[in-house]
Design a protein around this motif. Structure first.
Motif, mmCIF file in Angstrom:
data_model
loop_
_atom_site.group_PDB
_atom_site.id
_atom_site.type_symbol
_atom_site.label_atom_id
_atom_site.label_comp_id
_atom_site.label_asym_id
_atom_site.label_seq_id
_atom_site.Cartn_x
_atom_site.Cartn_y
_atom_site.Cartn_z
ATOM 1 N N PRO A 1 2.072 4.713 -0.815
ATOM 2 C CA PRO A 1 1.285 5.775 -1.440
ATOM 3 C C PRO A 1 1.980 6.485 -2.609
ATOM 4 N N ARG B 1 0.823 -1.215 0.000
ATOM 5 C CA ARG B 1 0.000 0.000 0.000
ATOM 6 C C ARG B 1 0.856 1.265 0.000
ATOM 7 N N THR C 1 0.385 5.673 -6.131
ATOM 8 C CA THR C 1 -0.954 6.252 -6.218
ATOM 9 C C THR C 1 -0.874 7.767 -6.327
#
Length: 75
Positions: A26, A24, A29
């Protein structure tokens, strides 16, 4: 604001290959979102800035060539 948040994520990005980063992380993203916003907004923003500058100086130069190299090249 989006650019500020993207730069914040990039400043903390260890620049490791994606497969070595947490699932995950960041940074990817943030880059993808910033890329999309930048491509959607830059043409109108550039026109606005140039129109505004040219009210004061009709010879105000267009953006430098390196401007168009951001995010892998603007079209």
């Amino acid at each position: 604001m989006a650019i500020h948040e993207f730069r914040r994520a990039q400043l903390h990005d260890p620049q490791l290959p994606l497969e070595l980063l947490p699932a995950r992380w960041p940074g990817k993203t943030a880059y993808d979102l910033c890329y999309q916003i930048y491509h959607a907004a830059y043409a109108n923003a550039e026109k606005y800035v140039l129109d505004t500058l040219r009210r004061e100086d009709e010879n105000a130069p267009e953006a430098a060539s390196y401007f168009y190299q951001r995010f892998g090249g603007l079209t």
